[in-house]
Structure formats: C-alpha cells, structure tokens
Scaffold this motif. Structure first.
Motif, short mmCIF file in Angstrom:
data_model
loop_
_atom_site.label_atom_id
_atom_site.label_comp_id
_atom_site.label_asym_id
_atom_site.label_seq_id
_atom_site.Cartn_x
_atom_site.Cartn_y
_atom_site.Cartn_z
N ALA A 784 60.33 35.58 20.87
CA ALA A 784 59.17 35.85 21.74
C ALA A 784 59.54 36.82 22.85
O ALA A 784 58.76 37.71 23.21
CB ALA A 784 58.66 34.54 22.33
N ALA A 785 60.76 36.68 23.37
CA ALA A 785 61.21 37.56 24.45
C ALA A 785 61.38 39.00 23.96
O ALA A 785 61.01 39.95 24.65
CB ALA A 785 62.52 37.05 25.03
N MET A 786 61.91 39.15 22.75
CA MET A 786 62.07 40.50 22.18
C MET A 786 60.71 41.16 21.98
O MET A 786 60.53 42.35 22.27
CB MET A 786 62.82 40.42 20.84
CG MET A 786 64.26 40.00 20.95
SD MET A 786 65.22 41.03 22.09
CE MET A 786 65.21 42.57 21.22
N LYS A 787 59.77 40.36 21.50
CA LYS A 787 58.41 40.87 21.30
C LYS A 787 57.79 41.27 22.64
O LYS A 787 57.12 42.30 22.77
CB LYS A 787 57.57 39.78 20.62
CG LYS A 787 56.22 40.25 20.11
CD LYS A 787 55.47 39.11 19.44
CE LYS A 787 54.09 39.56 19.00
NZ LYS A 787 53.30 38.44 18.43
N PHE A 788 58.03 40.43 23.64
CA PHE A 788 57.51 40.68 24.99
C PHE A 788 58.06 42.00 25.54
O PHE A 788 57.32 42.83 26.06
CB PHE A 788 57.91 39.51 25.91
CG PHE A 788 57.66 39.75 27.37
CD1 PHE A 788 56.40 39.57 27.92
CD2 PHE A 788 58.69 40.16 28.21
CE1 PHE A 788 56.16 39.79 29.27
CE2 PHE A 788 58.46 40.38 29.56
CZ PHE A 788 57.20 40.20 30.08
N ILE A 789 59.37 42.20 25.38
CA ILE A 789 60.01 43.42 25.92
C ILE A 789 59.49 44.66 25.20
O ILE A 789 59.23 45.70 25.81
CB ILE A 789 61.55 43.32 25.80
CG1 ILE A 789 62.09 42.28 26.78
CG2 ILE A 789 62.22 44.68 26.05
CD1 ILE A 789 61.87 42.58 28.24
N SER A 790 59.29 44.54 23.88
CA SER A 790 58.79 45.71 23.13
C SER A 790 57.39 46.09 23.59
O SER A 790 56.98 47.24 23.46
CB SER A 790 58.82 45.43 21.63
OG SER A 790 57.92 44.37 21.34
N GLY A 791 56.65 45.11 24.11
CA GLY A 791 55.28 45.39 24.57
C GLY A 791 55.21 45.93 25.99
O GLY A 791 54.12 46.22 26.49
N THR A 792 56.35 46.07 26.65
CA THR A 792 56.34 46.54 28.04
C THR A 792 56.47 48.05 28.15
O THR A 792 56.66 48.57 29.25
CB THR A 792 57.48 45.88 28.85
OG1 THR A 792 58.74 46.23 28.25
CG2 THR A 792 57.33 44.38 28.90
N LYS A 793 56.38 48.75 27.03
CA LYS A 793 56.45 50.22 27.06
C LYS A 793 55.12 50.78 26.57
O LYS A 793 54.49 50.21 25.68
CB LYS A 793 57.60 50.72 26.19
CG LYS A 793 58.98 50.33 26.70
CD LYS A 793 60.07 50.98 25.85
CE LYS A 793 61.45 50.63 26.38
NZ LYS A 793 61.86 49.26 26.08
N ILE A 794 54.72 51.92 27.13
CA ILE A 794 53.47 52.56 26.69
C ILE A 794 53.77 53.38 25.44
O ILE A 794 54.57 54.33 25.47
CB ILE A 794 52.91 53.47 27.80
CG1 ILE A 794 52.60 52.65 29.05
CG2 ILE A 794 51.65 54.18 27.32
CD1 ILE A 794 52.13 53.46 30.24
N THR A 795 53.15 52.98 24.32
CA THR A 795 53.35 53.69 23.04
C THR A 795 52.02 54.25 22.56
O THR A 795 50.97 54.00 23.16
CB THR A 795 53.88 52.71 21.98
OG1 THR A 795 52.91 51.66 21.84
CG2 THR A 795 55.22 52.10 22.41
N GLN A 796 52.08 55.00 21.48
CA GLN A 796 50.85 55.57 20.91
C GLN A 796 49.89 54.45 20.52
O GLN A 796 48.68 54.53 20.76
CB GLN A 796 51.19 56.41 19.68
CG GLN A 796 49.94 57.03 19.03
CD GLN A 796 50.30 57.96 17.88
OE1 GLN A 796 51.23 58.75 17.99
NE2 GLN A 796 49.55 57.88 16.78
N LEU A 797 50.45 53.36 19.97
CA LEU A 797 49.62 52.24 19.53
C LEU A 797 48.92 51.59 20.73
O LEU A 797 47.71 51.32 20.69
CB LEU A 797 50.49 51.21 18.81
CG LEU A 797 49.74 50.03 18.17
CD1 LEU A 797 48.84 50.52 17.04
CD2 LEU A 797 50.72 48.99 17.65
N SER A 798 49.68 51.37 21.83
CA SER A 798 49.06 50.72 23.01
C SER A 798 48.03 51.64 23.65
O SER A 798 47.02 51.19 24.18
CB SER A 798 50.13 50.30 24.01
OG SER A 798 50.83 51.40 24.52
N LEU A 799 48.27 52.96 23.60
CA LEU A 799 47.28 53.91 24.14
C LEU A 799 45.97 53.81 23.35
O LEU A 799 44.88 53.75 23.93
CB LEU A 799 47.82 55.33 24.09
CG LEU A 799 48.82 55.76 25.17
CD1 LEU A 799 49.27 57.19 24.94
CD2 LEU A 799 48.22 55.63 26.55
N LEU A 800 46.09 53.78 22.02
CA LEU A 800 44.88 53.70 21.19
C LEU A 800 44.15 52.38 21.38
O LEU A 800 42.92 52.32 21.41
CB LEU A 800 45.26 53.86 19.71
CG LEU A 800 45.67 55.27 19.28
CD1 LEU A 800 46.24 55.25 17.88
CD2 LEU A 800 44.47 56.21 19.33
#
Length: 1447
Positions: A784-800
């Motif tokens: 869960a922590a690894m998933k959390f950390i991966s979500g803390t960066k702005i990526t193309q997917l999060s922008l869309l």
C-alpha cells in the motif's frame, strides 16, 4: 385491442388531414410535400402518423390530451414545434429544432431532456409547473438559445417566476439571451447588472462560508487544547518512567559489562531484551542486584504501557469529539450553498434565546420527551444545542396553495376547524440510513416527494411523522446499539447515539382516521383520507414493563399521503443527557477538563494509579542521580568509556545530561551504540561519519531538523521519539540519503505537519524498514505504501484523470474553485482520445488530496487557467512558471512557507494559500498582478501586510488566524481603494487594539464587510467619532514611511480636522521643538503637553478652551449661555468674572507644564476667558499671540514672569481690571488694536514696556493718553483709528509728553517733530492752536475717524509747514461703518500675508525673532508703503492700514 388502436390511429390521421386541407386518400403523395401541420382542440391522447410527413419542418398541436411526446422520431427536419396546453420526452432525434413551444402543459422538470436540441433558439415553457432555479440551469447547455419565455402573459405563471431574483438568475446563467418573457434584454447594462449582482452574492456567501469554517477551526483548536491538557499528566508520567527506565538500563549494562564474560553481550545485544536476563542465575550479590533491576524495569514498563493506553484513550475520545464537531458544522456550509444556488429563496436562520420561535421549539421538544421511554438507554434528559429555521419559499408556496384549495372546498364555518388540523410533527428518519445528511438536504430543498430514497415502499406512499421524540429516536438508538454489538465495539457505547437531529415540520392533517390492522397504509386503501395515525400502544416494542406515566396515550405515529402538505420548518440539533459512570475520568470531554487548578479532583480520580506509580518508583534498587554534563571533551569521553583509546570505544551512553553539542565524535570510529536521550539537542549535525554506528537513541530531546545528519550507512536502529520534528518530507529525504540500512525507526510524539499520511510516506520511502513506531510492517502495508508513493508524482495519467478542457468557466452560483467545478462537470478521463498537442487543450486541473510533494511536469500546460493543489505535501510554489495564463490558483492545506515563483502569473485573479506555514509576504510579490481580485491567506503565521501595499486591484482579502499584531499594518491597506471585504479575525491585533473594529472601519472607509459581518452606517459614524481627528504616531509613521521619530524636530499637520493628539511612546518625540497644528478642531493642548522640548507651538484657528482637556463638560447652561455658545457675537451668556474666579482660582496653584515653550499662537480660537486657559502654567512663555478671540479681560497671566510680548488685537477688551498687570512685568510689547478700549488706566506696572499698539479703539479723551506718561521706556506707539485722532494736536502732545518715543503711528519721530511739539506747547502758541477747526486734522485722522457723516471732499488744506507733502491734492474722508470689526475679521482670515501668520511661519522654521526685530521689520516698511500708495491713489486705504501694523 389492436384493431381498436388501429382504428383510433386512422381516425387521428383523418382528423389531421381534414384540419390541414389534405386528402386522406392522397396522403402518400401529398405527405412528402407537406412542411407544416396544425392540430387544435381535438382531445387526442397521443401523436401518431407523422411518418407520413418526412419533410415536416413545422408542427403545431394545441389543446390535446397528450401525456408524453412520442412519434416524432421520423421528423428529422422539424425546426418549429408547438405542443401547447398538452412532459418533455421524445425530442432526442430533433437535432435541427430551433423553435419549441411547450406552453400550457404540466411540465414540472426540464432535466437533460433538451440537451440533444443544440440548435434551439426560441423556447416557450410558460404555463407549466417548473418551480426550481436549479432546473433552469439545465438550459445553460443550449448555447444558441436567444428567446426564452417562462412567464408569457397569455398563460399562467410558472411557480419559479414568483421567486425572488428570478430574472437576475436567468440572465446570469444565460448571458446570450436577447428576449426574456417577451421583454428585450439585449442591452449591455442589463447583463452587467445581472453579472454584478451574482458576483456580489458569490462574494457575500464566500465570506459567510469562510466564517463558518473559521468557527469550526476555532472549536477544533479548543478541543485540541483540552486534549493537550488531558494528555499532560500521562505524558509527564511516561517521561518520568522512561527516564528512570533508561537509568536502570544503563546500570544493568554497566553491571553486566563489569562481570566476567559479559563484555561481548553488552555491546552486541539490545539492552531492552529483558526476558533473557531473567534467566541469569542469582549466585552472587551482583546477579541479585541485576535481578532487582530487571524486576523494577518490568514494573516500569507496565506503568508506561498503562499511561500509553490512557493517551490512546484520550486520543480516541478526541477523535469522536472532532468527528461530532465536524458533523455539527457539516450542515451549515451546504445550507449556505443552497441559499446561494437559489439566490436566497431557500433561507436558513440560526436561532438564539432571544428569538420566540427558538424558545417555542425548545419547549415543544421538552414537552414531547418522556424519560420513561429512554430509561433503558441510560438517557435522563435532552439538551437542545442549535435550532435552524428553514424558509423555503418554493415549498411554502406549494403548501399554501394546496391548503387554500382545501379551505375553498370546505364550508366557511369549517375553515377554523381546518386551521386546527395544522400540527407540528417530527419527521421519522429511516433508522437504517445512518448517513442522513444528503437525505435531509434533499428534503429541505425539494420537499418530501422526490427525496424518499428508503428501502421501505411505505415511504413512497406517505410521509411518516410522529408527535413523540421516542417514536422518532428509539428505533435509531436500538439500530446503532445492535450494529455496534455485532461489531463488538463497546468501548464508548454511550457516545454513539448521544447526538441527534430532529426535523420539525408544519403538517396539514386534513381528514384523518386510525389505521386498520388488516390494510397496508396507502392512498388506495384510504380513499378521500388525507392522513392516517397509529397510537403508540399498537406499535411494536412500545410497552416495556410497567410505566409510571401516561405519555403513551398521547403518542401517535402519522402517515400523510400528500407530500406537499408537509412543510419542513425547523432543524434541531440536540444532545442526550446520559447517566455516565462518575469514576471514569477519561470517559468523555463533557465531564472532565484537566487543568492545573483542578489537581485535587484529578488526584482523587486517579489517586490509586498515582499511588501505584509512587510504589514502583520507590522499589529497590534506587539509583543515585549522576552529575549532569553540560559540555563534552576528550577526557570526559574516555572516562565514560573507561578506556584510553578512541577506536576501542564501542558503546557510549550520554543519557540524562544537559548536552546540546557533541564535539569530536567522528574520532570514535568503532562506535556502534550511542545513547543521547534526555538531553538538550536541537539538531544532530554532530552525529556524522560514524560509519560503524548501528544503534542511536536520540529520544526526549528538542530536535527540530535532521539537517547535517549524514554518513550513517550502517545505522539499523534509530529512536527519534519525543522531539520537535515537523517537516515530514525533508526529514524522510535526509533518512533516505544517509541511513540506507535502517531496520527500526521510532518517530512517535513529534508535532508532524501531515500526520495522517506519515506512516505510508515513511514505509514507502525507507524500503529497508521492518518496524516503525514499535509496530512490525506487514507485506500488505508495504505494498500500500509503494502504491501511495507512486501516486505522489504528477504523471500523464494523473493529468488526464484530473483535468478539463472547457474553455469558459461555468456560470454556476458556487464559491468552490473553478478547477474543482470544471473537473467535476467534464473530466478528460484516462481513456480520452489524445492528439499530439492534447496538453495545450487542458484549461483546468484539480489535483487536490493527491499527496504531492512537488509540482512537476506542467511545463507544456501553457493554456492552463484554473488549477487547484489543495491538501498535498507541497513545501514550495515551484513548477508553475510556464502556466502564464493561470487565472485561479488554490494551494490550501500544504506546507508552503514562502510565496514565490508566481511573478510571471500576471493574469491571476484569485489566489488561495490557506492553512500553510507562510511567515510573511515578500515586498514586491503582488506588484505585477494587475488583475488579482481575491487573496486568501488564512491560518498561516504572517506578521506583516507590507507586501500588499501595491495590490491595488484587491476586492477580497482573507487573512484571519495569522500573527498580525500592530495597528500600523492596517495602514498598508489604505491604498487598496477597491477592497470591500476584509477578514482579519483571529489575529493578535483583534485583541490588542482597543476598538479594533472601529479602528479598521475608520482607516479603510471603502470596506463593506469586516470579519464576516457587514459594516452598518452607525458603525461608520461611531468610527468617525472615535478615531476622526486623532493625530497618532501611526499616522505620522505612515506619512514619513518609518516609525523612527527620535530625529524629528518639526511637526506640521494643518487643516486635518484633528481633535486630539495621541503620540505614543512620548519618549520618541523628545527632539520635537516646533509644532504647527493650525486650522484643526483641538479644544485643548491634548497630548502636546507631554512633549518636553517644544519651543514654538502654533494653534491658530482651533477651538482651544483650556491647556488641559476638560474632565467634566458643563451640564446646566442658561438659555442665554446656549445662545452665546452658538453665536459668540451675541454678547449673551458670557460667564461673570466672579463665577469664573470661583471655578478656576485654583489654577494658579497648578504645577507648571511645557517648561521649554517660549512662543504660543492661539489666534482665532473663540477664547472668551483667559483664566480657564490656565496659561499661568506655561511659566517660561516669552511670546503669546491671542488675536481674533472674544477676550474681554486681560487676566490669568500673573505668573508669566518672562513674557516679553503679548498680542490681544481684535478682541473685546473695554478696560483693564486691577489684576490685569498687578505684578511688575517684563513685558516689552503689548498689542491692543481693534478692541473697545476707552481708558488706559492700570498700565502703569508695565515699567519695561517699549511698544504699545492702541489703534482702532474708542479712546476719546486726551487725558487717557496722558496716563502713558508713567511708562517712560515707551519707544513705539500707535493710536490711529481712535476718536482722539480727530483732535489735531494729539501727535504733538504725545511727542511732547513721551521723551523716549521714536515711532508714532508708524511714522518715525525725528528732531523736527520734537522741535515743533515744543514750539506748539509754548504758552502763546498753544492758546492759538486750540481754535484750529477739526477738518484741519492731520493725516492720522483722515479716514479713520468714526464720524457718521457723508463723504467730504477737501480741495485745499492750510496746515503748519512740514505736513503738506504727506497729502495728495484730493482725498476723501469716508465714515467707518459700525460693523468694521467684522470686516477686519474677514480680512485677517483671508489675508495670507497676515503679520501673525508670517511670524508663526518664521518661528516654525527656527528663526529667532527679537522683540525689536519684530517691531522694526514689520512696522517701518508697511507704513512707508501705505504712504506711497496714498500718493498714487489719492486715497488712504483705511482697512489695510491696521493690518500692516499688527503683529
């Protein structure tokens, strides 16, 4: 049935052909040519046969029985559709429709039905049942709509048109409309007015919502304070036991180290593994001591566990309280949003004890609460916390309309009984719907019809109500108890149902009957009945044992069939008073607050535990305290380690000292264990390059940062608990870089900024960790922590996923950020079809709550207009430099400490950085932001507003809950002339500044609202009264641009309506020596008396009554005195000297003040009495100017021993009393011109007088002038303008009698004049001269005589030699008018070259004027000038003569 239907269809088509002149037989051929059809008053139930007319463009259907629109699927070319007096379904296929008339139907909702008809330009929905503003906003999707009619005069009005602000709402949401309800609305001014009104509403509700949020934060802050007080005792106990524990562990380690064969063990094993040590054999004394230490350690551990449990318990209760507070406030913001969306047609009003309706609600609830019903749940009472009145205009209109219909149907004599059928009942919520907030909001907005979302079918049939609290609440309480029993959560059982909400409704019961057992409750089973009731005794589970009251007889459950006849009126939040166990200290906040003052009660509750603590502390062995080290040197290290070689030191224990630095620790290359707990460290930068260090205990210090903590690659165990670490991002980064082998980490009891996500952040970043805060890390947690950390960066997917491409901000009445609104309406989504430049299309981005640590990858979003990054972990405002088109930016709830990186965002209109760590505003941050309208910086640590001086476009400023303390900060906002809303609540200035609110209102006159409260006109008046006319240090600092007053020498503040002077601190104004406060409203010297070094003080044109402020104003004035106050020239009401002497005789005994004052100007102040002025206190005064007042007596100047010049020109002096010049005086010059003097007695004590000015008085008798003989020192005298001057010999008499006279009436006295005077006064000549006529008077009598006669033209004058050259060939003697004094007053006021003004002007600039200089310089030249002008004009300018001679 089919045949019948076909027949009907055939009949309809035949009728259609007949109405439109078509042949039914030829329909196949003619149908394709027909483009227009009409159908009137046939009563057909549906539309059929239109497939025969494929080219139809216009269809008109009026007065049919059509219930729904269908059969239009084939009319793809239809442009004009009129279905009048017939719901909107079935128009999806009509893409080309441009004109739609649905007037006179029963349409109650628009919804999304018209979305496909994008070409629609004209729409008529008049005469329907549309009643919601929200529904009208669906029309915003019709981009081409130009003509909308909802209130056509030919039809009935839609209910929505009766609402307030109807046209404003429509015009704001549909800005392209050209016509509304048959009126032309194309004018630009109309649209602008609608826009302005809407923007004002949005601003107003934004302010109110912020106020609600602020109140919530305040309440949460109070809860947190109470929690901290509660936790104080457990924390102190934990610290004490931890300290003792670490002492014992050190002793144990040393004991084992000194014992044989224990060396390796002491250095390699953890000292906290006490279980192994239990197995030690107790053969010798030492092991028995070890055994005692181990036993005591176990006991201490138990106590620490006990108190930790107490801490957790408090934390749990705190969370419940926080949840309850948030729940309590959670309805207020939606209420305000509903108010905004409906433009005030749904209005919520919070009640207070002063409101009758509040008390009525309170009494209603108490009257319907029966203790017997609640006794099984441990409830003994109910307490009302809040009552909110609901004013829903839409629902009220429906209710009143139906109620009126019912009244109209009944006979008149029954109308009163109908009114008795109105009842106040409680709405019964479905107990299984625990989240009823959404349900409640739906009821309040739309009524009961649309909002019934319950599983129970019964609720769709009728609204369930009750007249008893127990019928409403008992099912909810039982359901909650059962739920938590199943889940085995019994810890805080009584908290679960303690708080509740009641909805009080106004109900019309109409025809009602008791329910029958066999029939289900529905309208079908009870025709012609409005409501059904069930008495409590027939309800299940109602009778539990023997009752001691008869409440149940009156308790009913009601079922009302017509939803519109139930009107929600009041929302009541209440709390049950429960029977709580008294001995449980930590049971609830409401029953305990631990404070220092309540230690006795606290002790009694926890006395057993505290006794037990003492017993554990007293257990053997009791270790003596060691001396505390303050600093560390080589010798100390070696003695502690009991070795002489640094590299041999493996373990070093520095626990429990007062160390703040660790010098030369890098020498200990072999160090594996280091204990530095319970010291004074604020940072750990001395712990570096210890390559073999495996264990570090730095708990119980004051560490605020890990900066400098480096080179600890073998560190496996780190304890940082009980410190002051805050910045989670920075500290985790340090640990990532410099402790790559870390296995266990303890960071509990630190004031972390984002504690909610801390654990996941640490586990995700420090991948080697196996244990965190004493809890093992599971695989699931690590994933869960690894998933959390991966979500803390702005990526193309999060922008869309979180962006929108809408180019215009939606016209929605909402206060939420545009980015939030737009991304909710139309997200791009992760599966969007992407083109090469997709990122250029993104206009809105909402990345709230994504746990971002930095803003990256936005370089290409050049067209981004609206962005929100709230509730993340951002520490800097970086990464937005490319987004130059940004208009709105929201960064609430981050860890930003400085506003930077936005200088290029010149188009920014709204910026919000609430709940961050800002400490100040940089000087030029907002200088380039020429469009910034709204700035919100609440809940930061800002101390100054100086950075806002040039934010000229600001309209709203929210800066509450910061650290602004000084009044001067308000002056930074004085240039912001557009600022209308300011919120500074929660800043130190609010409590520090007396009358803070009025102070701000006075200095920012454009403000319309302050701290969430509108500014009323009476407040503005009060502010002007209180602060208007105050000269303060802040005002001077604002003008000077700094507040260093020590170098200031001159204070010049004229014509500013100043009433008081309030310069604080006075010691900063010690160098001020010249003060000019001319033309203000001072009534006393006010704060000027405290300025110690003032030499020149100019207070002309004020209203000075006394040096000191008056303590008691006069209360009883006679009518004459009142008249005199209003019109001083009336002469009435002047105080008699005797009374004044009685009142102010003590002034002579008053202590002296203003010791440095030498020159005082008090001209034109309306002064009528000198004793009241208290001038005697100015002992060192040299020059006193009192011209242009109402003085009638010269008095109260006896103590002015150094007075050299006194000016009392233009007053009302008639004579001098005995006390005027009683004491011998040092007076050198006395100005008495333009008074009413008739006699000159009492001037004899002025033995040093050199100049005397008596022009324009009433002196008639030569004997009065002869009284001047006694003043032998007199060198200059003026007497022109007196009646005596008509006697030709006055000049010779005066020259003859005053041997030292050098100047008379502005003309120097030379030797010739003396010779002539002596010649005239030789005996024979004197007799002869007595008979010279009056008209031969010398020049001085010319135009100044007070003779009332017509002008006399003199062509020839025979005079003694030496005088003829003064006169021209022709001059006129003009009699003076009686009101000459008033004219002179006018001249004095308007003439800028007034001699007194000139003298004041020069003195203020530090020119030292001697009395002789004052006289000669200003006397000789003007007289010469006058005589020169007489030569030119042939006329003596009488009115200007005295002005030139006045000083």
């Amino acid at each position: 049935m089919i045949e019948c239907e076909n027949l009907n269809q055939e009949d309809i088509i035949k009728e259609l052909c007949l109405c439109n002149g078509l042949s039914y037989e030829m329909i196949g051929q003619e149908g394709s040519d027909t483009s227009k059809l009409e159908m009137f008053f046939s009563g057909y139930p549906r539309i059929v046969g239109l497939s025969l007319f494929p080219n139809l463009t216009s269809l008109t259907i009026v007065a049919q029985d059509i219930k729904e629109i269908s059969g239009l699927e084939t009319c793809l070319r239809l442009k004009e559709l009129w279905i009048a007096e017939c719901c909107i379904e079935g128009l999806q296929t009509l893409k080309n429709l441009s004109d739609l008339n649905l007037a006179g139907n029963l349409i109650s909702s628009i919804g999304r039905c018209l979305d496909p008809n994008e070409q629609l330009e004209r729409l008529n929905l008049s005469g329907n049942q549309i009643c919601s503003f929200k529904d009208l906003t669906n029309l915003t999707r019709l981009r081409r709509l130009k003509d909308l009619c909802l209130n056509d005069p030919q039809y009935k009005t839609n209910p929505v048109c009766l609402l307030c602000n109807y046209s404003t709402h429509v015009l704001y949401h549909l800005p392209c409309l050209q016509r509304l309800d048959t009126f032309d609305v194309s004018a630009k001014q109309i649209k602008e007015l609608a826009d302005t009104t809407a923007m004002k509403k949005i601003m107003y509700y934004n302010m109110r919502i912020k106020t609600v949020q602020r109140h919530l934060n305040e309440d949460l802050e109070k809860l947190n304070d109470r929690k901290c007080k509660l936790q104080k005792l457990p924390e102190e106990r934990i610290k004490l036991f931890s300290f003792l524990k670490k002492n014992l562990e050190r002793e144990l380690t040393e004991l084992r180290g000194s014992g044989k064969g224990h060396n390796d063990r002491s250095s390699n094993n953890k000292v906290t593994e006490l279980e192994k040590s239990k197995n030690c054999e107790t053969v010798t004394e030492e092991p028995s001591l070890q055994q005692k230490i181990v036993t005591k350690l176990n006991a201490l551990n138990e106590r620490v566990t006990f108190w930790n449990k107490k801490l957790d318990e408090i934390e749990g209760i705190y969370r419940i309280e926080v949840k309850q507070k948030k729940k309590s406030h959670s309805l207020l913001i939606p209420f305000l949003l509903i108010e905004l969306e409906t433009v005030g047609n749904i209005h919520f009003e919070e009640g207070t004890r002063s409101d009758d309706w509040f008390n009525s609600c309170y009494e209603l609830i108490l009257s319907r609460f029966c203790t017997w019903d609640f006794r099984t749940y441990g409830i003994k009472g109910v307490k009302v916390k809040r009552v909110i009145k609901v004013n829903n205009r839409i629902l009220r209109l429906k209710f009143e309309e139906k109620f009126q219909k019912f009244l109209d149907n009944e006979d008149m004599h029954d109308s009163e009984s109908c009114r008795q059928m109105l009842e106040c009942l409680f709405y019964v919520f479905d107990p299984e719907v625990t989240v009823k907030k959404k349900h409640l909001l739906q009821i309040l907005e739309k009524g009961f019809k649309d909002s019934e979302t319950s599983k129970l079918p019964l609720r769709k049939e009728a609204v369930i109500l009750a007249n008893s609290l127990s019928i409403c609440e008992c099912p909810r309480i039982e359901f909650l108890q059962q739920k938590y029993k199943d889940e085995k959560k019994n810890s805080l059982e009584h908290e679960l149902f303690r708080h509740g909400i009641l909805l009080i409704t106004k109900v019309f019961l109409g025809q009602s009957v008791q329910a029958r057992d066999q029939d289900s409750i529905s309208q079908a089973n009870y025709p012609m009945i409005n409501s059904v009731f069930i008495p409590r005794k027939y309800l299940l589970n109602s009778i539990m044992g023997q009752r001691s009251c008869d409440c149940s007889i009156r308790q009913y459950k009601w079922f009302v069939f017509d939803h519109d006849l139930v009107l929600p009126e009041y929302i009541v939040e209440f709390e049950y008073i429960t029977v709580v166990k008294a001995h449980s200290l930590f049971s609830a906040f409401n029953n305990i607050i631990l404070e220092e003052s309540k230690k006795n009660s606290e002790g009694s509750v926890l006395s057993q535990d505290l006794k037990f603590d003492d017993e554990v502390i007293k257990m053997d062995p009791r270790i003596k305290p060691r001396p505390k080290l303050i600093s560390l040197d080589d010798k100390t290290i070696l003695s502690l380690a009991k070795t002489s070689i640094y590299s041999h030191i493996v373990s070093l224990n520095l626990h429990g000292n007062s160390l703040s630095k660790l010098r030369d620790l890098s020498k200990l290359t072999g160090l594996r264990k280091l204990h530095i707990s319970f010291n004074e460290f604020t940072c750990l930068d001395d712990v570096y390059h210890l390559y073999n260090l495996e264990y570090l205990d730095a708990s119980h210090n004051h560490v605020i940062t890990l900066e400098g903590f480096r080179g600890l690659m073998k560190l496996k165990h780190l304890d940082l608990s009980w410190n002051q670490l805050k910045k989670s991002g920075d500290e985790i980064n340090m640990l990532c870089k410099h402790t790559t082998s870390l296995l266990t980490l303890d960071i509990r009891h630190n004031p972390w900024q984002k504690p909610a996500t801390l654990r996941l952040s640490v586990i995700g970043r420090l991948k080697t960790l196996t244990q965190l805060d004493g809890v093992l890390i599971s695989e699931e947690e690590a994933t869960a922590a690894m998933k959390f950390i991966s979500g803390t960066k702005i990526t193309q997917l999060s922008l869309l996923r979180h962006s929108s491409t809408k180019e215009e901000r939606s016209r929605i009445l909402s206060i939420w950020p545009s980015a939030k609104i737009l991304t909710q309406i139309s997200k791009l989504g992760p599966h969007s079809h992407l083109s090469g430049n997709w990122y250029l299309k993104i206009t809105a981005l909402n990345l709230d709550g994504q746990h971002l640590f930095e803003i990256t990858n936005l370089e290409k979003l050049e067209n981004l207009k609206w962005a929100s990054f709230s509730n993340n972990n951002l520490t800097k405002m970086e990464g937005l430099e490319s987004c130059v088109n940004l208009e709105e930016l929201t960064l609430d709830g981050n860890c930003i400490s400085k506003i930077e990186g936005i200088s290029k965002l010149t188009k920014l209109t709204r910026l919000s950085v609430n709940n961050n760590l800002l400490t100040g505003l940089e000087k030029h941050t907002f200088d380039n932001m020429l469009h910034l309208h709204s700035l919100s910086l609440e809940n930061n640590k800002i101390t100054s507003l100086s950075g806002l001086q040039k934010a000229f476009t600001l309209i709203e400023l929210y800066i509450g809950n910061n650290y602004i303390a000084l009044n001067q900060e308000i002056y930074n906002l004085k240039g912001l002339c557009n600022l209308v809303i300011l919120d500074m609540y929660g800043n130190i200035i609010v409590w520090n500044q007396e009358n803070y609110r009025l102070f701000v209102i006075f200095h920012l006159p454009e403000l319309k609202a302050l701290d969430g409260i509108s500014i009323e006109p009476p407040e503005i008046e009060c502010a002007k009264d209180l602060f208007g006319g105050r000269l303060t240090s802040d005002m001077i600092a604002e003008r000077q641009g700094h507040s260093n007053f020590t170098q200031m020498q001159e204070l010049n503040w004229t014509s500013s309506s100043i009433r008081t002077v309030d310069l604080i601190p006075v010691d900063q104004f010690t160098n001020v020596c010249n003060v000019n406060l001319q033309n203000n409203n001072l009534t006393s010297f006010s704060g000027l008396i405290y300025l110690p070094n003032v030499k020149v003080l100019c207070l002309n044109y004020n209203h000075i009554e006394s040096i000191m402020p008056r303590l008691k104003p006069q209360t009883h004035l006679t009518n004459r005195q009142l008249l005199y106050q209003k019109v001083p020239s009336s002469g009435y009401g002047q105080q008699g000297t005797s009374k004044i002497n009685r009142d102010t005789m003590s002034s002579e005994n008053l202590p002296p003040i203003m010791h440095s004052l030498e020159v005082l100007h008090l001209g034109y102040n309306g002064i009528c009495n000198l004793i009241q002025l208290q001038l005697n206190r100015l002992r060192n005064l040299k020059f006193l100017f009192l011209q242009g007042n109402e003085i009638s007596q010269v008095e109260g100047l006896d103590n002015l021993e150094f007075l050299q010049e006194l000016v009392v020109d233009h007053n009302r002096i008639r004579a001098f009393n005995d006390s005027a010049f009683a004491k011998p005086s040092s007076l050198l010059a006395l100005h008495l011109e333009e008074n009413r003097l008739r006699e000159l007695s009492k001037l004899q004590p002025l033995v040093k007088l050199e100049k005397l000015f008596l022009g324009y008085n009433k002196i008639q008798d030569m004997a009065e002038l002869e009284k001047l003989d006694g003043i032998s020192s007199l060198r200059e005298l003026t007497v022109y303008g007196n009646p005596i001057c008509r006697k030709m010999l006055h000049r010779h008499v005066l020259i003859f009698r005053l041997p030292n006279l050098q100047m008379l009436d502005g003309i120097p006295v030379n030797s010739d004049d003396r010779a002539k005077a002596e010649f005239h006064f030789s005996e024979p000549q004197a007799k002869k001269n007595l008979f010279i006529p009056v008209t031969n008077s010398p020049v001085d009598g010319g135009s100044f005589g007070q003779v009332k006669a017509p002008p006399i033209k003199i062509t020839n004058v025979i005079r003694p030699g030496g005088f003829s050259h003064y006169l021209g060939s022709d001059f006129t003697l003009t009699p003076e008018v009686e009101d000459k004094k008033d004219k002179n007053a006018g001249i004095l006021t308007s003439n800028p070259q007034s001699i007194h003004a000139e003298i004041a002007f020069q003195q203020l600039r530090g020119i030292n004027l001697s009395p002789s200089l004052l006289s000669h310089q200003n006397m000789a030249s003007p007289s010469a000038e006058i005589y020169q002008s007489n030569q030119d004009e042939g006329r003596i300018p009488g009115r200007h003569f005295p002005r030139s001679n006045r000083m």
